[in-house]
Design an enzyme around this catalytic site. Structure first.
Site, PDB file in Angstrom:
ATOM      1  N   CYS A   2      60.230  14.183  44.668  1.00 19.17           N
ATOM      2  CA  CYS A   2      61.170  13.079  44.748  1.00 19.17           C
ATOM      3  C   CYS A   2      62.449  13.460  43.989  1.00 19.17           C
ATOM      4  O   CYS A   2      62.379  14.064  42.922  1.00 19.17           O
ATOM      5  CB  CYS A   2      60.657  11.770  44.165  1.00 19.17           C
ATOM      6  SG  CYS A   2      59.227  11.124  45.028  1.00 19.17           S
ATOM      7  N   ARG A  27      63.252  18.496  46.986  1.00 22.02           N
ATOM      8  CA  ARG A  27      62.205  17.863  46.167  1.00 22.02           C
ATOM      9  C   ARG A  27      61.339  16.893  46.957  1.00 22.02           C
ATOM     10  O   ARG A  27      60.351  16.370  46.433  1.00 22.02           O
ATOM     11  CB  ARG A  27      62.851  17.103  44.998  1.00 22.02           C
ATOM     12  CG  ARG A  27      63.677  17.965  44.088  1.00 22.02           C
ATOM     13  CD  ARG A  27      64.295  17.129  42.991  1.00 22.02           C
ATOM     14  NE  ARG A  27      63.276  16.626  42.095  1.00 22.02           N
ATOM     15  CZ  ARG A  27      62.833  17.269  41.029  1.00 22.02           C
ATOM     16  NH1 ARG A  27      63.330  18.449  40.726  1.00 22.02           N
ATOM     17  NH2 ARG A  27      61.915  16.751  40.271  1.00 22.02           N
ATOM     18  N   TRP A  73      58.992  12.098  48.206  1.00 20.59           N
ATOM     19  CA  TRP A  73      57.799  12.838  48.604  1.00 20.59           C
ATOM     20  C   TRP A  73      56.655  11.881  48.355  1.00 20.59           C
ATOM     21  O   TRP A  73      56.361  11.536  47.208  1.00 20.59           O
ATOM     22  CB  TRP A  73      57.662  14.112  47.774  1.00 20.59           C
ATOM     23  CG  TRP A  73      56.554  14.995  48.223  1.00 20.59           C
ATOM     24  CD1 TRP A  73      56.622  15.965  49.186  1.00 20.59           C
ATOM     25  CD2 TRP A  73      55.204  15.013  47.740  1.00 20.59           C
ATOM     26  NE1 TRP A  73      55.398  16.569  49.330  1.00 20.59           N
ATOM     27  CE2 TRP A  73      54.511  16.006  48.466  1.00 20.59           C
ATOM     28  CE3 TRP A  73      54.507  14.285  46.781  1.00 20.59           C
ATOM     29  CZ2 TRP A  73      53.167  16.295  48.253  1.00 20.59           C
ATOM     30  CZ3 TRP A  73      53.166  14.569  46.568  1.00 20.59           C
ATOM     31  CH2 TRP A  73      52.518  15.569  47.301  1.00 20.59           C
ATOM     32  N   ASN A  99      60.367   8.722  40.306  1.00 19.34           N
ATOM     33  CA  ASN A  99      59.708   9.993  40.624  1.00 19.34           C
ATOM     34  C   ASN A  99      58.497  10.080  39.708  1.00 19.34           C
ATOM     35  O   ASN A  99      58.646   9.986  38.495  1.00 19.34           O
ATOM     36  CB  ASN A  99      60.703  11.140  40.350  1.00 19.34           C
ATOM     37  CG  ASN A  99      60.044  12.502  40.372  1.00 19.34           C
ATOM     38  OD1 ASN A  99      59.006  12.682  40.993  1.00 19.34           O
ATOM     39  ND2 ASN A  99      60.661  13.462  39.700  1.00 19.34           N
ATOM     40  N   GLY A 100      57.303  10.226  40.303  1.00 17.34           N
ATOM     41  CA  GLY A 100      56.103  10.310  39.470  1.00 17.34           C
ATOM     42  C   GLY A 100      55.007   9.418  40.028  1.00 17.34           C
ATOM     43  O   GLY A 100      55.084   8.966  41.167  1.00 17.34           O
ATOM     44  N   GLU A 484      50.541  36.637  48.381  1.00 18.81           N
ATOM     45  CA  GLU A 484      51.856  36.017  48.467  1.00 18.81           C
ATOM     46  C   GLU A 484      52.371  36.029  49.914  1.00 18.81           C
ATOM     47  O   GLU A 484      52.951  35.049  50.392  1.00 18.81           O
ATOM     48  CB  GLU A 484      52.833  36.733  47.512  1.00 18.81           C
ATOM     49  CG  GLU A 484      54.270  36.278  47.539  1.00 18.81           C
ATOM     50  CD  GLU A 484      54.478  34.800  47.185  1.00 18.81           C
ATOM     51  OE1 GLU A 484      53.528  34.113  46.787  1.00 18.81           O
ATOM     52  OE2 GLU A 484      55.618  34.345  47.367  1.00 18.81           O
ATOM     53  N   LYS A 488      53.306  32.675  52.012  1.00 19.69           N
ATOM     54  CA  LYS A 488      54.632  32.464  52.597  1.00 19.69           C
ATOM     55  C   LYS A 488      54.500  32.087  54.065  1.00 19.69           C
ATOM     56  O   LYS A 488      55.149  31.177  54.550  1.00 19.69           O
ATOM     57  CB  LYS A 488      55.505  33.725  52.508  1.00 19.69           C
ATOM     58  CG  LYS A 488      56.097  34.101  51.194  1.00 19.69           C
ATOM     59  CD  LYS A 488      57.175  33.177  50.677  1.00 19.69           C
ATOM     60  CE  LYS A 488      56.590  32.037  49.925  1.00 19.69           C
ATOM     61  NZ  LYS A 488      56.388  32.157  48.499  1.00 19.69           N
ATOM     62  N   GLU A 491      52.867  28.484  54.595  1.00 22.05           N
ATOM     63  CA  GLU A 491      53.610  27.299  54.170  1.00 22.05           C
ATOM     64  C   GLU A 491      54.826  27.004  55.032  1.00 22.05           C
ATOM     65  O   GLU A 491      55.204  25.849  55.163  1.00 22.05           O
ATOM     66  CB  GLU A 491      53.995  27.371  52.689  1.00 22.05           C
ATOM     67  CG  GLU A 491      55.020  28.393  52.325  1.00 22.05           C
ATOM     68  CD  GLU A 491      55.295  28.432  50.829  1.00 22.05           C
ATOM     69  OE1 GLU A 491      55.247  27.386  50.179  1.00 22.05           O
ATOM     70  OE2 GLU A 491      55.576  29.525  50.317  1.00 22.05           O
ATOM     71  N   HIS A 507      33.284  42.388  53.218  1.00 24.61           N
ATOM     72  CA  HIS A 507      32.324  41.406  52.724  1.00 24.61           C
ATOM     73  C   HIS A 507      32.490  40.048  53.406  1.00 24.61           C
ATOM     74  O   HIS A 507      32.148  39.016  52.833  1.00 24.61           O
ATOM     75  CB  HIS A 507      32.456  41.275  51.204  1.00 24.61           C
ATOM     76  CG  HIS A 507      32.205  42.566  50.497  1.00 24.61           C
ATOM     77  ND1 HIS A 507      30.940  43.050  50.260  1.00 24.61           N
ATOM     78  CD2 HIS A 507      33.071  43.516  50.051  1.00 24.61           C
ATOM     79  CE1 HIS A 507      31.038  44.237  49.661  1.00 24.61           C
ATOM     80  NE2 HIS A 507      32.325  44.532  49.530  1.00 24.61           N
ATOM     81  N   LYS A 606      59.445  21.129  46.484  1.00 27.55           N
ATOM     82  CA  LYS A 606      59.693  22.307  45.653  1.00 27.55           C
ATOM     83  C   LYS A 606      59.107  22.159  44.257  1.00 27.55           C
ATOM     84  O   LYS A 606      58.572  23.097  43.695  1.00 27.55           O
ATOM     85  CB  LYS A 606      61.200  22.515  45.560  1.00 27.55           C
ATOM     86  CG  LYS A 606      61.584  23.721  44.769  1.00 27.55           C
ATOM     87  CD  LYS A 606      61.981  24.847  45.664  1.00 27.55           C
ATOM     88  CE  LYS A 606      62.148  26.141  44.944  1.00 27.55           C
ATOM     89  NZ  LYS A 606      61.290  27.173  45.511  1.00 27.55           N
TER      90      LYS A 606
HETATM   91  C1  F6R Z   1      55.318  28.686  47.251  1.00 25.56           C
HETATM   92  C2  F6R Z   1      55.783  27.813  46.213  1.00 25.56           C
HETATM   93  C3  F6R Z   1      54.774  27.121  45.366  1.00 25.56           C
HETATM   94  C4  F6R Z   1      55.191  27.212  43.891  1.00 25.56           C
HETATM   95  C5  F6R Z   1      54.257  26.368  43.028  1.00 25.56           C
HETATM   96  C6  F6R Z   1      54.586  26.491  41.555  1.00 25.56           C
HETATM   97  O1  F6R Z   1      56.367  29.257  47.951  1.00 25.56           O
HETATM   98  O2  F6R Z   1      56.947  27.635  46.023  1.00 25.56           O
HETATM   99  O3  F6R Z   1      53.501  27.646  45.545  1.00 25.56           O
HETATM  100  O4  F6R Z   1      55.167  28.540  43.506  1.00 25.56           O
HETATM  101  O5  F6R Z   1      54.351  25.026  43.406  1.00 25.56           O
HETATM  102  O6  F6R Z   1      55.880  26.058  41.289  1.00 25.56           O
HETATM  103  P1  F6R Z   1      56.647  26.473  39.977  1.00 25.56           P
HETATM  104  O7  F6R Z   1      56.817  27.935  40.013  1.00 25.56           O
HETATM  105  O8  F6R Z   1      57.939  25.733  40.051  1.00 25.56           O
HETATM  106  O9  F6R Z   1      55.784  26.042  38.829  1.00 25.56           O
END
Ligand code: F6R
Length: 611
Positions: A2, A27, A73, A99-100, A484, A488, A491, A507, A606
Site C-alpha cells: 500500500c 507498493r 494491496w 498501510n498495514g 533466483e 524471476k 513472478e 532425486h 514491492k
Molecule cells: C522478488 C522480490 C521479493 C523480495 C522479497 C524481500 O523479485 O522482489 O522476493 O526480494 O519480498 O524484499 P526485501 O528485499 O525488500 O526485504
C-alpha cells in the site's frame, strides 16, 4: 504494501497526490483513491490502477490545497471500489488512509456495531476511523488525542494519515511497523510511504519512528510519541535524483534496472574497493567489526530474492572467512524460537528495508542479545535503523516489483563483507585478496558485456514463451542463481518454475523431464563443471530442452545443449553477479511476450510490510 501520499500547502493537492500515487504504485495496485478537503470532504476511489482512478474523476471539481491518497494491496476485503481507501468515519467528517493490518479489528468492529455504527466496507481501516471518531465523541477530545487513544488500543501494524472536515488545515499521521516520511517544503508538507513522491519538491525529510504521531497544521509540524511525549523532528537531507525514479526511455522499470547494473554494482563499491591501493573499507561495519571477527556463527535472515543473495553469502563467508553460516527465511526464523548464542552475529538482507518478517526476525535476535548487521538498499528505512551496523548497497531506487539490481548489489556488498572479514582474520592470502579486489573492479564491465546478449536472449525467449513449466539447475555458487532465475520467471510471467541444485535432479525432478520441459542450466567453467555436464547429458537423454549459461569459449556444452548463452569468465565466487543477468533478461522477455505487466505483476507488491 500500500502506498500513502498526503499534501498540505499552497498548491493544488490533487495533481501532487496523483503523481505521488503513480510513483508508489509498485507498493500495490488493487485500487486507488483520494480524499480532498475544499469546504467539503470528498472521497474519490476506484478499483484498479491509479490510471483508472484518474479516468474516473475526469471533469470533477478536484480543487483543494489539502488531501490524502492511497494505492492498495488488499489484505482485508477483496479489491473493489468499496474496500478502496480513503475510508470515511461514521459521520463522514473524517477520512483515513492506512498501510498495514489491524489485527484486533474484528473485536473493535463488534463493539462499534453494538454502538450503532454501520460499515460500508470489509476493511480493518474503516473500523479504525470509526473507532477514532467514536473515541473523539465519547471523550469529547481533540482529534489528535482520539487518534492517540485509538492507536493505544490497536494491535498490529499501521501507517495512517487522517484528515478532518472540522480541521481543514490539519493532517495527522502515525506509524508502527509501516514506513512514513514527511517532506518539509516552504509552507507546505508532504507525507508518503517513501521519499519518491516527495523528492521533486523538497529534499528535507523527517522519517517518522514507530509509535510516533505527527500533526501538521498552521503551526507547522509537531511530533509526539504515543504516550504524548514531545519529540524534536530530526530533519535529514536526502540525496535522490528525479531521473532515478523515472523510466528514462525504457519500456519498463525492470528493464531499466537490469541495464543499470554495471552502474549500480559500481556504486556499491564506490569508495569501498580500491584495488590498486590494496584497500577494502566498509565504514558502516567498523564499530561492530570485532563482533564479526569473533563470531562463532553467522545467521542470515531475509525473504525472497534477498534470501537468495543470503545463500550466495553463505558460500562466500564459509569459503573465504571460514565461519559457519546459516541462512534462514525470516518468516520461519521468527516463529521457531531459534537458538542464538552470545557469539552469533545476524546479517539481515533487504532491498526495501521494510519487510515485516525480516524486521521481526531482527527484533527477535536483538532481544536474545545478538548483534545485527544490515544489508539494505533504501536509505533510512526501518531495517537499517533497527540494526547495529551495516552497509547500504547504493543501487538507487528499485521500482520494478521483480528485484534485479538489488540482488547484484546485495551480493557485491556481501562479497566485500566476506573479503574484509577474511582479510582481517587471515583466512585468505594477500594475493588472493588482491585478485578478488581487481576482479570486483572488472565486474561492471563484464556485466555490461553480458547485457549485450539481450537480442540472443530475446530470440530464445520467443521459442519458450508458451512453455508451462521451467526447471533451473545449478551447483555451488550457481545454485542460488538457479533459484533466483526460477523466482524471476514465475513472478512476472506466471509460468511455473523450479530451481534446484543440479545434482538433486536425480532425486525427483528428473521425473518431470520430457520434450516439453525447458531446463535452464547455469553451467559456467567452475569446480563442478564436469558434474553439471553429466546432468545436462541426463536431461538430453530424456529429450528435455536445454538452455545453458556457459563461460565464453565453452566448446563441450555447445555440442550437447539446444541453446548456449556465453557469459564472461570470472572468479568462481563472483559468478552469480554475471550468471544472473541472462536469467533476468529471459524472465523479462518471456513476460513481455506473454503480455504480462512486468512492473506490476498480479498479487505482488514491492515492499511486503505485512507478515
Ligand atoms: C522478488 C522480490 C521479493 C523480495 C522479497 C524481500 O523479485 O522482489 O522476493 O526480494 O519480498 O524484499 P526485501 O528485499 O525488500 O526485504
Amino acid at each position: 504494501m500500500c502506498g500513502i501520499v498526503a499534501y498540505t500547502g499552497h498548491r493544488e493537492a490533487f495533481p501532487i497526490i496523483l503523481k505521488g500515487l503513480k510513483r508508489l504504485e509498485y507498493r500495490g495496485y488493487d485500487s486507488a483513491g483520494v480524499a480532498l478537503l475544499n469546504g467539503d470532504l470528498s472521497v474519490y476511489k476506484k478499483q484498479g490502477k491509479v490510471a483508472d482512478l484518474e479516468k474516473s474523476v475526469e471533469g470533477k471539481n478536484l480543487n483543494g490545497n489539502i488531501g490524502i491518497g492511497h494505492t492498495r494491496w488488499a489484505t482485508h476485503g477483496e479489491p473493489n471500489d468499496l474496500n478502496a481507501h480513503p475510508h470515511y468515519s461514521q459521520s463522514g467528517d473524517l477520512a483515513i488512509i492506512h498501510n498495514g493490518i489491524i489485527e484486533n479489528y474484528d473485536s473493535i468492529r463488534q463493539e462499534l456495531l453494538n454502538r450503532g455504527h454501520q460499515f460500508t466496507s470489509e476493511t480493518d481501516t474503516e473500523v479504525l476511523i470509526h473507532f477514532i471518531e467514536n473515541i473523539q465523541e465519547r471523550s469529547n477530545t481533540s482529534l489528535e488525542e482520539a487518534v492517540r487513544l485509538a492507536l493505544q488500543k490497536v494491535v498490529g501494524a499501521y501507517a495512517i494519515v487522517v484528515i478532518s472536515r472540522q480541521n481543514p488545515k490539519q493532517l495527522i499521521a502515525a506509524r508502527k511497523g509501516s514506513p512514513l516520511v514527511i517532506g518539509i517544503g516552504k509552507e507546505e508538507y508532504f507525507i508518503a510511504s517513501d521519499a519518491t513522491p516527495i523528492v521533486e519538491y523538497t529534499n528535507e525529510v523527517v522519517y517518522l519512528d514507530d509509535r510516533e504521531i505527527a500533526v501538521i497544521n498552521n503551526d507547522g509540524l509537531s511530533i509526539k510519541n504515543i504516550d504524548s511525549v514531545p519529540k524534536t523532528p530530526y530533519v535529514q537531507t536526502i540525496d535522490m535524483e528525479l531521473e532515478a525514479i523515472e523510466k528514462g526511455g525504457y519500456e519498463h522499470f525492470m528493464l531499466k534496472e537490469i541495464f543499470e547494473q554495471p552502474k549500480s554494482i559500481m556504486a556499491s563499491m564506490l569508495g569501498r574497493v580500491v584495488a590498486d591501493k590494496h584497500r577494502l573499507h566498509l565504514g558502516g561495519l567498523i564499530e561492530y567489526f570485532n563482533r564479526l571477527m569473533s563470531a562463532d556463527r553467522i545467521m542470515i535472515v531475509a525473504c525472497g530474492t534477498s534470501w537468495h543473495a543470503g545463500l550466495v553469502a553463505e558460500y562466500l563467508f564459509e569459503e573465504l572467512a571460514r565461519v559457519p553460516v546459516e541462512v534462514e527465511y525470516a518468516s520461519e526464523f521468527r516463529y521457531r524460537n531459534p537458538i542464538i548464542r552470545e557469539n552469533d552475529v545476524v546479517i539481515a538482507i533487504s532491498q526495501s528495508g521494510e519487510t515485516a518478517d525480516t524486521l521481526a526476525a531482527i527484533e527477535l535476535a536483538k532481544s536474545k542479545g545478538a548483534i545485527i548487521f544490515g544489508v539494505c538498499n533504501v536509505v533510512g528505512a526501518s531495517i537499517p535503523r533497527a540494526t547495529h551496523a551495516g552497509a547500504y548497497i547504493h543501487a538507487g531506487p528499485e521500482i520494478g516489483v521483480a528485484s534485479t539490481k538489488a540482488f547484484t548489489g546485495q551480493i557485491t556488498v556481501l562479497t566485500m563483507m566476506a573479503l574484509m572479514l577474511a582479510h582481517r582474520k587471515g583466512t585468505i592470502s594477500e594475493s588472493k585478496f588482491r585478485e578478488f579486489l581487481i576482479e570486483l573492479e572488472n565486474i561492471p564491465a563484464k556485466v555490461e558485456k553480458a547485457l549485450k546478449l539481450n537480442d540472443q536472449i530475446k530470440y530464445i525467449s520467443d521459442i519458450f514463451k508458451d512453455a508451462r513449466n521451467f526447471l533451473y539447475l545449478g551447483r555451488g555458487y550457481n545454485f542460488p542463481v538457479a533459484l533466483e532465475g526460477a523466482l524471476k520467471l514465475k513472478e512476472i510471467s506466471y509460468i511455473h518454475a523450479e530451481g534446484y541444485p543440479a545434482a538433486e535432479m536425480k532425486h525427483g525432478p528428473i521425473a518431470l523431464i520430457d520434450e516439453e520441459m525447458p531446463v535452464v542450466f547455469i553451467a559456467t567453467a567452475d569446480s563442478s563443471y564436469e558434474k553439471v555436464v553429466s546432468n545436462i547429458q541426463e536431461v538430453k537423454a530424456r529429450r528435455g530442452q536445454v538452455i545453458a549459461i556457459v563461460t565464453e569459449g565453452d566448446e563441450q556444452i555447445k555440442n550437447i545443449a539446444d541453446y548456449v548463452i556465453e557469459i564472461p569468465e570470472t572468479i568462481e565466487a563472483l559468478t552469480p553477479l554475471i550468471s544472473v543477468i541472462p536469467l533476468q533478461l529471459l524472465s523479462y522477455h518471456v513476460a513481455v511476450m506473454r503480455g504480462a505487466n512486468v512492473d506490476q505483476p498480479r498479487n505482488l507488491a514491492k515492499s511486503v510490510t505485512v507478515e
